[in-house]
Design a protein around this motif. Structure first.
Motif, PDB file in Angstrom:
ATOM      1  N   ASN A   1       0.789  -1.166   0.087  1.00 41.99           N
ATOM      2  CA  ASN A   1       0.259   0.008   0.109  1.00 41.99           C
ATOM      3  C   ASN A   1       0.916   1.144   0.027  1.00 41.99           C
ATOM      4  OD1 ASN A   1      -2.446  -1.540  -0.034  1.00 41.99           O
ATOM      5  ND2 ASN A   1      -2.617  -1.317   2.263  1.00 41.99           N
ATOM      6  N   ASN A   2       1.932   1.222   0.859  1.00 41.45           N
ATOM      7  CA  ASN A   2       2.734   2.556   0.853  1.00 41.45           C
ATOM      8  C   ASN A   2       3.903   2.497  -0.206  1.00 41.45           C
ATOM      9  OD1 ASN A   2       2.351   3.963   3.359  1.00 41.45           O
ATOM     10  ND2 ASN A   2       2.115   1.767   4.294  1.00 41.45           N
ATOM     11  N   GLY A   3       4.182   1.371  -0.962  1.00 38.62           N
ATOM     12  CA  GLY A   3       5.406   1.422  -1.770  1.00 38.62           C
ATOM     13  C   GLY A   3       4.947   1.295  -3.399  1.00 38.62           C
ATOM     14  N   TRP A   4       3.891   0.622  -3.532  1.00 36.53           N
ATOM     15  CA  TRP A   4       3.611  -0.099  -4.966  1.00 36.53           C
ATOM     16  C   TRP A   4       2.809   0.654  -5.791  1.00 36.53           C
ATOM     17  CZ3 TRP A   4       5.484  -4.100  -7.844  1.00 36.53           C
ATOM     18  CH2 TRP A   4       4.887  -4.409  -9.007  1.00 36.53           C
ATOM     19  N   GLN A   5       3.553   1.413  -6.886  1.00 37.40           N
ATOM     20  CA  GLN A   5       2.796   2.301  -8.007  1.00 37.40           C
ATOM     21  C   GLN A   5       2.301   3.589  -7.222  1.00 37.40           C
ATOM     22  OE1 GLN A   5       0.192  -0.248 -10.644  1.00 37.40           O
ATOM     23  NE2 GLN A   5      -0.855   1.654 -11.220  1.00 37.40           N
ATOM     24  N   ARG A   6       2.958   4.122  -6.229  1.00 36.26           N
ATOM     25  CA  ARG A   6       2.607   5.244  -5.562  1.00 36.26           C
ATOM     26  C   ARG A   6       2.683   6.503  -6.540  1.00 36.26           C
ATOM     27  NH1 ARG A   6       2.975   6.088  -0.329  1.00 36.26           N
ATOM     28  NH2 ARG A   6       2.074   8.037  -0.684  1.00 36.26           N
ATOM     29  N   ASP A   7       3.446   6.455  -7.536  1.00 35.61           N
ATOM     30  CA  ASP A   7       3.590   7.629  -8.499  1.00 35.61           C
ATOM     31  C   ASP A   7       3.019   7.179  -9.796  1.00 35.61           C
ATOM     32  OD1 ASP A   7       5.423   5.694  -9.282  1.00 35.61           O
ATOM     33  OD2 ASP A   7       7.231   6.823  -8.594  1.00 35.61           O
ATOM     34  N   GLY A   8       2.207   6.173  -9.870  1.00 33.69           N
ATOM     35  CA  GLY A   8       1.457   6.133 -11.031  1.00 33.69           C
ATOM     36  C   GLY A   8       2.074   4.968 -12.033  1.00 33.69           C
ATOM     37  N   ALA A   9       3.190   4.716 -11.594  1.00 32.69           N
ATOM     38  CA  ALA A   9       3.998   3.676 -12.472  1.00 32.69           C
ATOM     39  C   ALA A   9       3.946   2.358 -11.698  1.00 32.69           C
ATOM     40  CB  ALA A   9       5.287   4.108 -13.253  1.00 32.69           C
ATOM     41  N   PRO A  10       3.842   1.029 -12.300  1.00 31.55           N
ATOM     42  CA  PRO A  10       4.191  -0.193 -11.438  1.00 31.55           C
ATOM     43  C   PRO A  10       5.410  -0.203 -10.723  1.00 31.55           C
ATOM     44  CG  PRO A  10       4.037  -0.645 -13.610  1.00 31.55           C
ATOM     45  CD  PRO A  10       3.748   0.941 -13.622  1.00 31.55           C
ATOM     46  N   GLY A  11       5.671  -1.091  -9.871  1.00 31.78           N
ATOM     47  CA  GLY A  11       6.843  -1.165  -9.254  1.00 31.78           C
ATOM     48  C   GLY A  11       6.765  -0.828  -7.615  1.00 31.78           C
ATOM     49  N   LEU A  12       7.678  -1.420  -6.645  1.00 31.94           N
ATOM     50  CA  LEU A  12       7.817  -1.045  -5.444  1.00 31.94           C
ATOM     51  C   LEU A  12       8.871  -0.106  -5.318  1.00 31.94           C
ATOM     52  CD1 LEU A  12       6.389  -1.762  -2.793  1.00 31.94           C
ATOM     53  CD2 LEU A  12       8.186  -3.622  -2.524  1.00 31.94           C
ATOM     54  N   LEU A  13       8.560   1.084  -4.797  1.00 29.13           N
ATOM     55  CA  LEU A  13       9.667   1.978  -4.761  1.00 29.13           C
ATOM     56  C   LEU A  13      10.648   1.950  -3.424  1.00 29.13           C
ATOM     57  CD1 LEU A  13       8.582   3.973  -2.231  1.00 29.13           C
ATOM     58  CD2 LEU A  13       7.173   5.247  -4.023  1.00 29.13           C
ATOM     59  N   TYR A  14      11.448   2.909  -3.303  1.00 32.27           N
ATOM     60  CA  TYR A  14      12.471   2.625  -2.458  1.00 32.27           C
ATOM     61  C   TYR A  14      12.263   3.021  -1.025  1.00 32.27           C
ATOM     62  CZ  TYR A  14      17.296   1.965  -0.634  1.00 32.27           C
ATOM     63  OH  TYR A  14      18.394   1.674   0.154  1.00 32.27           O
ATOM     64  N   THR A  15      11.874   4.635  -0.874  1.00 32.59           N
ATOM     65  CA  THR A  15      11.646   4.760   0.470  1.00 32.59           C
ATOM     66  C   THR A  15      10.471   5.777   0.572  1.00 32.59           C
ATOM     67  OG1 THR A  15      13.309   6.773  -0.112  1.00 32.59           O
ATOM     68  CG2 THR A  15      14.115   4.619   1.260  1.00 32.59           C
TER      69      THR A  15
END
Length: 422
Positions: free
Chosen positions: A301-315
């Protein structure tokens, strides 16, 4: 080598039931192993560039050497040619220039003409991987593996384990003075993995219960109290260091803020710990599976696709806002592994969805079919990046992602492969 309970709970249509999918995983793992083989250098293993070649002046890295030793020892147990010599080289290197023969313990880079390297502090993170490598090498029958384990465990226990706190201390000077004013979730997370492996190999259950104590403090106390968003950095008095590395937010080991990839990594470690305790003792705290579920969903919920694109972001920061948008490969690997573990543990269809979704992402964006291996890091647009770490240094995370879905949650990897049914 099937998971006994998984066959009862897995959805009929699960990819984990399909022989072609299991074959695909196996083939991906072998591709990664083959790609990594040029990383051997005189005193261990060094990072490869994007093209799979050693960079000019490449020097052995202690952590990478321990990880490569572990992976090749497990692969050796699977009967894969070429892995036994590499595992033996890793063991010899960890008994050679990477070992501090005066004070004990291991360096991050080799000693030069018998003199300690410039960065000679003894790191808990490195020593956890040395213990893991030694246990895997021993159970696989690598020459010198037993001796490495007999050397590593007393050092790891005597200098790093804090019985009063139930965690591993972070770092010391080369002579074991000057303990760092820091307690870190990352080193302790990998120590949980190493503790479980050591318990399986030695038969000493105290290591398994140390893993439980670590998980209870970091997850069942601190992460749960923070809504299953785990602070990474603490003082020795257990105050949260919220500004730690604010000036270096993309640090590879101690980034500022919180790391959703670690939330999901902890999730599957908790499930493996539950399985290990059930196998050994017949009982395990119910919060292990409960917290694993909460951590996984918090991470996604906090990391996946948070900025519109797929993928789990770093921090993310303390308000759960993205800080470093880049997608390290290891975050995706750990998310997929956690989804597989939760699928086998619960049978819930939502984890099948996540398992497929994450593998589709990895296949689409990270598997490098031009130069080999996995692209280690992507930016927020899913283009190759090197903000956090350059090149293709890591085999450990990606390769374990290809084998863990094929194995039971317990025992640990080397034991499951080398002593099936134990």
């Amino acid at each position: 080598m099937a998971e006994p309970l998984a066959g009862l709970v897995l959805p009929v249509s699960s990819w984990l039931r399909l022989a072609p999918h299991r074959h695909w995983l196996d083939m991906q793992g072998q591709r990664l192993l083959d790609f990594s083989k040029p990383s051997r250098v005189p005193h261990g293993f060094a990072a490869l560039g994007d093209d799979g070649r050693l960079q000019p002046g490449a020097v052995a890295d202690g952590t990478l050497t321990a990880r490569m030793t572990h992976v090749h020892a497990v692969a050796m147990g699977r009967g894969l040619p070429g892995c036994a010599p590499l595992a033996a080289h890793g063991v010899a290197s960890l008994r050679g220039a990477l070992e501090d023969h005066d004070h004990g313990g291991w360096y991050l880079t080799p000693a030069i003409n018998g003199k300690p390297p410039e960065e000679s502090r003894k790191q808990a993170y490195l020593h956890a991987f040395v213990a893991l490598a030694a246990s895997s090498a021993h159970v696989a029958g690598v020459a010198g593996g037993r001796e490495l384990l007999d050397t590593a465990l007393p050092i790891w226990e005597r200098h790093f384990w804090s019985e009063a706190e139930g965690v591993f201390r972070e770092s010391f000077a080369a002579d074991w003075s000057d303990e760092e004013d820091y307690r870190g979730a990352n080193a302790n997370m990998h120590s949980v993995e190493a503790c479980m492996a050591v318990a399986d190999v030695t038969g000493n259950g105290v290591w398994r219960h140390r893993a439980l104590r670590i998980a209870e403090r970091f997850i069942h106390t601190y992460a749960r109290d923070a809504g299953y968003c785990l602070p990474e950095h603490y003082s020795r008095e257990w105050g949260v260091l919220k500004d730690d590395h604010r000036d270096r937010p993309a640090d590879a080991l101690r980034p500022y803020g919180m790391t959703p990839g670690h939330f999901v990594e902890w999730a599957h470690l908790l499930l493996r710990l539950e399985a290990a305790l059930l196998r050994a003792d017949g009982h395990a705290p119910p919060w292990l599976v409960e917290d694993a579920i909460e951590l996984f969903h918090s991470g996604m919920n906090n990391g996946w696709q948070r900025d519109g694109a797929p993928g789990l972001l770093y921090t993310i920061d303390w308000a759960r806002r993205p800080v470093v948008h880049n997608r390290p490969h290891w975050c995706q690997a750990e998310a997929m592994t956690a989804a597989a573990a939760l699928l086998k543990r619960t049978g819930h269809q939502r984890y099948e969805h996540w398992y497929r979704t994450i593998w589709d992402y990895i296949d689409t964006y990270m598997i490098d079919r031009q130069q080999g291996g996995w692209i280690q890091e992507l930016d927020e647009h899913n283009h190759p990046s090197s903000t956090i770490q350059a090149g293709k240094a890591d085999l450990y995370h990606a390769w374990q992602a290809t084998i863990m879905p094929l194995l039971p949650l317990a025992p640990s990897l080397a034991t499951a492969v080398t002593r099936p049914g134990s």
